[in-house]
Motif scaffolding. Structure first.
Motif, short mmCIF file in Angstrom:
data_model
loop_
_atom_site.label_atom_id
_atom_site.label_comp_id
_atom_site.label_asym_id
_atom_site.label_seq_id
_atom_site.Cartn_x
_atom_site.Cartn_y
_atom_site.Cartn_z
N ASN A 192 0.84 -1.19 0.00
CA ASN A 192 0.00 0.00 0.00
C ASN A 192 0.89 1.25 0.00
OD1 ASN A 192 -1.74 2.12 0.51
ND2 ASN A 192 -3.03 0.93 1.86
N GLY A 228 -5.40 5.87 0.85
CA GLY A 228 -5.44 5.97 -0.61
C GLY A 228 -4.83 7.27 -1.08
N CYS A 249 1.78 8.61 -4.95
CA CYS A 249 1.00 7.47 -4.46
C CYS A 249 0.17 6.86 -5.59
CB CYS A 249 0.09 7.93 -3.31
SG CYS A 249 -0.87 6.60 -2.59
N ASP A 291 0.61 3.11 -7.29
CA ASP A 291 -0.51 2.17 -7.41
C ASP A 291 -0.65 1.67 -8.85
OD1 ASP A 291 -1.61 1.62 -4.93
OD2 ASP A 291 -2.84 3.43 -4.92
#
Length: 84
Positions: A28, A50, A66, A70
């Protein structure tokens, strides 16, 4: 005609792809970026780990990083699965 029979090599490839996808999915980037900044991202902002919450709490650059991480991990999973 389509053959639905599989050999043991196909089974190994399927299991390998599933394991690889699972392992990559456990990474993550939002959580890791939060830890890099010295806190747990899940405890700030919306509480969601997120890219949107990273953007709100840390800033635009970290949020874009980020999101890119992802997307990159999805790309890596795809490319590795194609190799198997």
């Amino acid at each position: 005609m389509i053959s639905l029979s599989m050999n043991s090599g196909d089974n190994v490839s399927i299991v390998s792809c599933c394991a690889l996808g699972y392992l990559l999915g456990t990474i993550n980037p939002a959580y890791l970026l939060g830890k890099l900044y010295g806190f747990d991202i899940r405890g700030r902002g919306s509480g969601n780990a997120g890219a949107t919450n990273v953007t709100l709490v840390i800033g635009k650059a970290a949020g874009l990083l980020c999101a890119a991480l992802d997307i990159f991990k999805s790309y890596v999973a795809y490319k590795l699965a194609r190799l198997l």
